[in-house]
Design a protein around this motif. Sequence first.
Motif, PDB file in Angstrom:
ATOM      1  N   LYS A 228     132.241  41.427  41.353  1.00 15.41           N
ATOM      2  CA  LYS A 228     131.889  41.903  42.691  1.00 15.41           C
ATOM      3  C   LYS A 228     133.026  42.719  43.289  1.00 15.41           C
ATOM      4  O   LYS A 228     134.178  42.599  42.872  1.00 15.41           O
ATOM      5  CB  LYS A 228     131.546  40.735  43.610  1.00 15.41           C
ATOM      6  CG  LYS A 228     132.707  39.796  43.843  1.00 15.41           C
ATOM      7  CD  LYS A 228     132.293  38.608  44.709  1.00 15.41           C
ATOM      8  CE  LYS A 228     133.492  37.702  44.943  1.00 15.41           C
ATOM      9  NZ  LYS A 228     133.210  36.653  45.900  1.00 15.41           N
ATOM     10  N   ILE A 229     132.681  43.536  44.257  1.00 17.29           N
ATOM     11  CA  ILE A 229     133.674  44.202  45.092  1.00 17.29           C
ATOM     12  C   ILE A 229     133.469  43.666  46.498  1.00 17.29           C
ATOM     13  O   ILE A 229     132.360  43.295  46.879  1.00 17.29           O
ATOM     14  CB  ILE A 229     133.568  45.743  45.032  1.00 17.29           C
ATOM     15  CG1 ILE A 229     132.157  46.221  45.352  1.00 17.29           C
ATOM     16  CG2 ILE A 229     134.025  46.257  43.686  1.00 17.29           C
ATOM     17  CD1 ILE A 229     132.018  47.729  45.418  1.00 17.29           C
ATOM     18  N   TRP A 230     134.545  43.606  47.263  1.00 17.54           N
ATOM     19  CA  TRP A 230     134.461  42.969  48.573  1.00 17.54           C
ATOM     20  C   TRP A 230     135.453  43.583  49.542  1.00 17.54           C
ATOM     21  O   TRP A 230     136.420  44.221  49.153  1.00 17.54           O
ATOM     22  CB  TRP A 230     134.701  41.466  48.446  1.00 17.54           C
ATOM     23  CG  TRP A 230     135.921  41.120  47.650  1.00 17.54           C
ATOM     24  CD1 TRP A 230     135.979  40.884  46.299  1.00 17.54           C
ATOM     25  CD2 TRP A 230     137.260  40.998  48.122  1.00 17.54           C
ATOM     26  NE1 TRP A 230     137.268  40.623  45.930  1.00 17.54           N
ATOM     27  CE2 TRP A 230     138.084  40.677  47.018  1.00 17.54           C
ATOM     28  CE3 TRP A 230     137.854  41.123  49.369  1.00 17.54           C
ATOM     29  CZ2 TRP A 230     139.454  40.486  47.135  1.00 17.54           C
ATOM     30  CZ3 TRP A 230     139.223  40.927  49.485  1.00 17.54           C
ATOM     31  CH2 TRP A 230     140.003  40.609  48.362  1.00 17.54           C
ATOM     32  N   ILE A 231     135.155  43.374  50.835  1.00 13.65           N
ATOM     33  CA  ILE A 231     136.020  43.849  51.904  1.00 13.65           C
ATOM     34  C   ILE A 231     136.017  42.781  52.994  1.00 13.65           C
ATOM     35  O   ILE A 231     134.974  42.222  53.321  1.00 13.65           O
ATOM     36  CB  ILE A 231     135.544  45.225  52.428  1.00 13.65           C
ATOM     37  CG1 ILE A 231     136.483  45.770  53.496  1.00 13.65           C
ATOM     38  CG2 ILE A 231     134.134  45.179  52.928  1.00 13.65           C
ATOM     39  CD1 ILE A 231     136.198  47.213  53.882  1.00 13.65           C
ATOM     40  N   ASN A 232     137.189  42.470  53.540  1.00 14.42           N
ATOM     41  CA  ASN A 232     137.338  41.514  54.636  1.00 14.42           C
ATOM     42  C   ASN A 232     137.678  42.294  55.899  1.00 14.42           C
ATOM     43  O   ASN A 232     138.603  43.113  55.897  1.00 14.42           O
ATOM     44  CB  ASN A 232     138.447  40.505  54.344  1.00 14.42           C
ATOM     45  CG  ASN A 232     138.118  39.625  53.163  1.00 14.42           C
ATOM     46  OD1 ASN A 232     136.957  39.469  52.794  1.00 14.42           O
ATOM     47  ND2 ASN A 232     139.132  39.033  52.568  1.00 14.42           N
ATOM     48  N   ILE A 233     136.941  42.026  56.983  1.00 13.48           N
ATOM     49  CA  ILE A 233     137.110  42.774  58.226  1.00 13.48           C
ATOM     50  C   ILE A 233     137.159  41.823  59.418  1.00 13.48           C
ATOM     51  O   ILE A 233     136.698  40.687  59.336  1.00 13.48           O
ATOM     52  CB  ILE A 233     135.966  43.794  58.422  1.00 13.48           C
ATOM     53  CG1 ILE A 233     134.596  43.099  58.354  1.00 13.48           C
ATOM     54  CG2 ILE A 233     136.059  44.908  57.403  1.00 13.48           C
ATOM     55  CD1 ILE A 233     133.406  44.006  58.588  1.00 13.48           C
TER      56      ILE A 233
END
Length: 115
Positions: free
Chosen positions: A98-103
Motif C-alpha cells: 500500500k501507499i499512504w499519507i498521514n495528514i
Amino acid sequence: MNDYIKCLTLKRDERFTTPIISDEHPFWICSYGHTYKNKPFHEITTNTGIARIEYIISGECVLNSKNISCIASAGDTYFLHQGDDHNYYPSSHTTVEKIWINIKGELVKELEKLY
C-alpha cells in the motif's frame, strides 16, 4: 501522559516525515510512504492525532474502526479519521502492499465532517 498509542509489528516500508509545523496551519502532511508486501504487518492506533489516506496496491487488509469491520483489497482507497481507534492487518491468506499519507489540521477536521 501520552493519549496517542501506536503499536506496529515489524514491516518493510519506506517512510518519510515532514518538518513539524504549528498546529495553527489548516493542513499538514505529516508523513507518507509505501508499505511493501514482503512482510505482514498489524497496526493498532488509539486516539490518533492524525488522519490517514491509504491506497491498496495488492492484497487484502482487514480494517476495524468505529465498530465497523471491512476488507479493503487491491484498488481500494480508505480514509481513517483522526481521533479514532484503528486496528488493521492483512487478511489471513495475503500480505498487503500500500501507499499512504498521514495528514492533520483544521481543514482535515472539516473534510472529515463531509466524508
